[in-house]
Every structure is written in structure tokens, then in C-alpha cells.
Design an enzyme around this catalytic site. Structure first.
Site, PDB file in Angstrom:
ATOM      1  N   TYR A   1       0.833  -1.200   0.000  1.00  0.00           N
ATOM      2  CA  TYR A   1       0.000   0.000   0.000  1.00  0.00           C
ATOM      3  C   TYR A   1       0.871   1.255   0.000  1.00  0.00           C
ATOM      4  O   TYR A   1       0.654   2.190  -0.786  1.00  0.00           O
ATOM      5  CB  TYR A   1      -0.909  -0.021   1.226  1.00  0.00           C
ATOM      6  CG  TYR A   1      -1.914   1.109   1.291  1.00  0.00           C
ATOM      7  CD1 TYR A   1      -3.030   1.116   0.462  1.00  0.00           C
ATOM      8  CD2 TYR A   1      -1.768   2.154   2.199  1.00  0.00           C
ATOM      9  CE1 TYR A   1      -3.971   2.139   0.528  1.00  0.00           C
ATOM     10  CE2 TYR A   1      -2.696   3.177   2.269  1.00  0.00           C
ATOM     11  CZ  TYR A   1      -3.796   3.164   1.431  1.00  0.00           C
ATOM     12  OH  TYR A   1      -4.720   4.183   1.505  1.00  0.00           O
TER      13      TYR A   1
ATOM     14  N   LYS B   1       1.160   4.345  -2.826  1.00  0.00           N
ATOM     15  CA  LYS B   1       0.867   5.736  -2.487  1.00  0.00           C
ATOM     16  C   LYS B   1       2.098   6.626  -2.642  1.00  0.00           C
ATOM     17  O   LYS B   1       1.985   7.782  -3.065  1.00  0.00           O
ATOM     18  CB  LYS B   1       0.304   5.816  -1.070  1.00  0.00           C
ATOM     19  CG  LYS B   1      -1.028   5.108  -0.889  1.00  0.00           C
ATOM     20  CD  LYS B   1      -2.108   5.701  -1.794  1.00  0.00           C
ATOM     21  CE  LYS B   1      -3.475   5.082  -1.529  1.00  0.00           C
ATOM     22  NZ  LYS B   1      -4.543   5.703  -2.351  1.00  0.00           N
TER      23      LYS B   1
END
Length: 267
Positions: free
Chosen positions: A134, A138
Site C-alpha cells: 500500500y 501511495k
């Protein structure tokens, strides 16, 4: 979060194109509205993206704002996430927004105006254990938006990265937007307890997505919108701390970091 953003924009008098894999779910979530166009869009399917962009132009003649909001959360330690799952995380969270932006940028360039907002995360500035996939997706968004900003400002197009902290959305809803690791390695003895800790946070996050949406609409109305908008008190604290950490790390070994230029041989 997307539903709240759509509602806030409509309440402020804007016309909205709301997208989901099934257009029917948009109207079901937001409700019918004269200024709402619901379209089917899969951010990994360029044909559906082009069709949605064309539908927006056909209905409203222009596209002034794009909000890249779709994404999911692949949790887990790096070694316990299969290569296929890691790539899928990047495909959704990183390449998905790129796909949609590619379809919209030509429209905004012709207009010589526009604003592209990409929802990244505090995890795009401060990543941590159990969030390598994740965080990678990002961080990639952050780097992309930073470069894209310089590339398109000449066309009157603004770029804003939004870095929310923990908000009470469906991100941690199991079976919805969160995927747990698909591999198991005995050395990572706390995987099960870490998963339970993440699950326990669902519905208890401090941030109110409706308030974020209302503030985002105000950001969109600014003549000079920010390059980054850090959303949530927890996010502000984390980003400030990361900024100081980066300064400390840059200063930590100046004797080794500096003086590395070529020394020209004397003539």
C-alpha cells in the site's frame, strides 16, 4: 469517501460525473440529481475510462475537475504478499489513477484549465510495517503528482495530492477494500494479531469523510490550490514529524554525504 465528495460537490452547486464499476450503484449511493451523471468505469479498463470521459463531455461539454479516489488496501508484510498481489495493488492504486488522468488531460489541455486531485494517503509520506504494498503504491502517486504538476502548469492545470489520515470509510471493511496477505511465513509470528488489530480499527477511525469532502470542495474553489493538502489532525502530525525526520537523516552523516564531487586533476 467518493460518495461524500459527490454529495458535497452537488450541494455546492457543481455538476458531477460519478463513476463506479456499475453506474447503478452511484445513483443508489448518492441519489438522483439533475446535475449528476452516473457512469460505469473500471480504472483498469481503458475502454471504459474513455467511454466515461466521452459521456462527461457529451453531457456537460467540459471537465473542470478530476478526483482520483478509487483504491484498495493490500495489507501484509512484504514477504507474505505474493508478487501477483503486489502487482495488483500497484495496478489499482497507482496505474488506475494514471489511466483515468490520461483520458482527461487532453480535454483540460484544450480548455487551458482544469484541476486534477489525487487522493493519496498519509501512507504516501509515512509508510510502516505491514503496509509495504500500500505504501509503495501511495509513494508512487506522490512522486507522479509532483512531476505532473510541473509538466501541466503551463496549460493552466492545477495538481493537488490529498493526504488523508484515518477516516471512517470502507477501506478497512473486509471483503470490500481490504485484502489480507495470501502467503504465510512462520517467522512472522504476529501476522494474525496484526490483522486483528487492523480489523478492530474499522468504524473507529477519527476522521469524518463528510467533513473532508466539504473542505475539499473549498480547496477546489481556491484560485491557487495547494500542491498538497494534508487532511486530518493525525495526518498533519505524522507529516510534520516525517519532515523533521528527513532533515535529521540528511544531517546525520554530513562528513560522508558531502565532498563527493569529482576533483579535477591539476592542469
Amino acid at each position: 469517501m467518493g460518495v461524500d465528495i459527490a454529495r458535497a460537490a452537488l450541494a455546492a452547486g457543481h455538476r458531477v460525473v460519478g463513476s463506479a464499476r456499475d453506474a447503478a450503484t452511484v445513483e443508489a449511493a448518492v441519489g438522483e440529481h439533475a446535475d449528476l451523471l452516473a457512469v460505469s468505469l473500471d480504472i483498469t479498463d481503458t475502454a471504459s475510462i474513455d467511454a466515461a470521459a466521452n459521456a462527461a463531455i457529451d453531457r456537460f461539454d467540459r471537465i473542470d475537475v478530476l478526483v482520483n479516489n478509487a483504491g484498495n488496501f493490500q495489507a501484509g508484510y512484504f514477504e507474505e504478499i505474493s508478487p501477483e498481489r503486489f502487482r495488483a495493488q500497484m495496478e489499482t492504486n497507482f496505474f488506475g489513477p494514471l489511466n483515468v488522468t490520461r483520458a482527461v488531460l487532453p480535454v483540460m489541455r484544450r480548455q487551458r484549465s482544469g484541476h486534477i486531485v489525487t487522493i493519496t494517503s498519509t501512507a504516501g509520506v509515512v509508510s510502516g510495517g505491514f503496509g509495504s504494498a500500500y505504501g509503495a503504491s501511495k509513494f508512487a502517486l506522490e512522486g507522479w503528482t509532483e512531476s505532473l504538476r510541473e509538466e501541466v502548469e503551463q496549460f493552466g492545470i492545477h495538481i493537488t495530492a490529498v493526504e488523508p489520515g484515518f477516516f471512517r470509510t470502507e477501506l478497512l471493511v473486509e471483503g470490500s477494500s481490504t485484502l489480507w496477505p495470501d502467503l504465510s511465513i512462520d517467522d512472522y509470528t504476529d501476522t494474525a494479531s496484526t490483522i486483528e488489530a487492523w480489523k478492530s480499527m474499522n468504524g473507529k477511525q477519527s476522521g469524518d469523510p463528510a467533513k473532508l469532502a466539504a473542505s475539499l470542495v473549498k480547496i477546489l474553489d481556491l484560485d491557487e490550490p495547494p500542491a498538497r493538502w494534508v487532511a486530518g489532525a493525525d495526518a498533519v502530525q505524522a507529516v510534520k514529524q516525517k519532515g523533521q525526520t528527513l532533515i535529521d537523516q540528511a544531517d546525520a552523516h554530513l562528513d560522508l554525504s558531502t565532498g563527493l564531487d569529482h576533483t579535477d586533476d591539476a592542469a
